[in-house]
Design a protein around this motif. Structure first.
Motif, short mmCIF file in Angstrom:
data_model
loop_
_atom_site.label_atom_id
_atom_site.label_comp_id
_atom_site.label_asym_id
_atom_site.label_seq_id
_atom_site.Cartn_x
_atom_site.Cartn_y
_atom_site.Cartn_z
N ILE A 88 -17.07 -3.56 -34.76
CA ILE A 88 -17.71 -4.82 -34.36
C ILE A 88 -16.98 -6.00 -35.00
N TYR B 121 -13.70 -6.62 -33.25
CA TYR B 121 -13.92 -7.28 -31.96
C TYR B 121 -14.17 -8.77 -32.18
N LYS B 122 -14.97 -9.11 -33.17
CA LYS B 122 -15.28 -10.52 -33.45
C LYS B 122 -14.01 -11.31 -33.77
N THR C 22 -10.77 -10.47 -33.08
CA THR C 22 -9.71 -10.45 -32.06
C THR C 22 -10.13 -11.10 -30.74
N LYS C 23 -11.37 -10.91 -30.33
CA LYS C 23 -11.82 -11.43 -29.04
C LYS C 23 -12.47 -12.81 -29.18
#
Length: 272
Positions: free
Chosen positions: A62, A65-66, A68-69
């Motif tokens: 998680i 993801y935070k 990189t995205k």
């Protein structure tokens, strides 16, 4: 829909109104009930350790993801990540020189990911880093942990330096999340990905604590004796319990927020 949610909200509201001592008692009772339930339904208690590692890995995913995205590190504590890297590096060293096993591989992967997170915050996403909110002084925990490890450490045949390092990483791990909790305390509003990450840490640490408690119960305390003599075995178990209770308050408000259908977690004053 409103009527279906009424009992849950009634319980949450009642708990919220209780004084701190009652909340502590309720948390202890809930924790005991949860451990008892796990003892009844989980046959191989070592699987709880695997589950803890899996949940921790989910939390890291998680976080990745935070970063990189979403391309932001807002709400994350760099100091917590640095403390995590510190105890993981020490634990990896101890694992290499004392007992090379699957934990060595897991710690290597986690340390690599943590160092990547630190790199991203420091060099790629520094513009979104909340430096003024991440104001926990890490020497408040590093120095006491170092001093305690000099006094209380394993009584194994290993070299004294290795035994002190082992104790240091156990103590530091127990309090490494404190800077992250300070950031959330300062902001009062926690965005979803950070909340999911910290909740995953809370669940992972509860499962790890349950694993230790059930091992003590299954062996009738013999596992503590196997760890050594003196205060060390008790402090190992206490460190596991401390890690769980440090995050218990946050996890309560996280679940309350999810039940209420709120995407953004808002923490009242005095929480964490």
């Amino acid at each position: 829909m409103k009527g279906a949610r009424t009992p849950t909200h009634a319980v949450v509201t009642w708990v919220k109104k209780q004084p701190p001592k009652v909340k502590t008692f309720l948390a202890a009772v809930s924790g005991t009930a949860a451990v008892t339930f796990l003892r009844m339904v989980v046959r191989d208690h070592d699987s709880l350790f695997v589950a803890a590692e899996a949940v921790h890995a989910l939390g890291i995913a998680i976080l990745i993801y935070k970063l990189t995205k979403e391309r932001t590190c807002a709400g994350l504590s760099l100091k917590s990540q640095e403390l995590t890297a510190m105890f993981l590096a020490v634990r990896l060293y101890c694992s290499l020189v004392m007992e090379y096993d699957i934990h060595t591989v897991l710690d290597s992967a986690t340390l690599g990911t943590t160092l990547w997170v630190i790199y991203m915050i420091r060099f790629k996403l520094m513009s979104s880093y909340m430096d003024d909110k991440d104001n926990f002084r890490i020497y408040y925990v590093v120095i006491p942990c170092a001093l305690l490890s000099l006094i209380v450490h394993p009584s194994t045949p290993h070299h004294i330096i290795n035994r002190v390092c082992w104790a240091f990483c156990v103590y530091l791990e127990a309090v490494s999340v404190l800077p992250q909790l300070r950031v959330m305390q300062n902001t009062k509003i926690v965005e979803p990905f950070t909340a999911h990450y910290v909740f995953a840490l809370g669940v992972a640490r509860f499962l790890s604590c349950a694993h230790w408690v059930l091992q003590v119960m299954d062996t009738q305390g013999r596992i503590l004796t196997a760890l050594g003599s003196g205060l060390w075995p008790s402090l190992v178990l206490l460190s596991e319990i401390v890690q769980t209770f440090i995050l218990a308050d946050f996890c309560y408000y996280y679940v309350k927020s999810i039940v209420g259908g709120q995407l953004v977690l808002r923490l009242p004053s005095g929480v964490v």
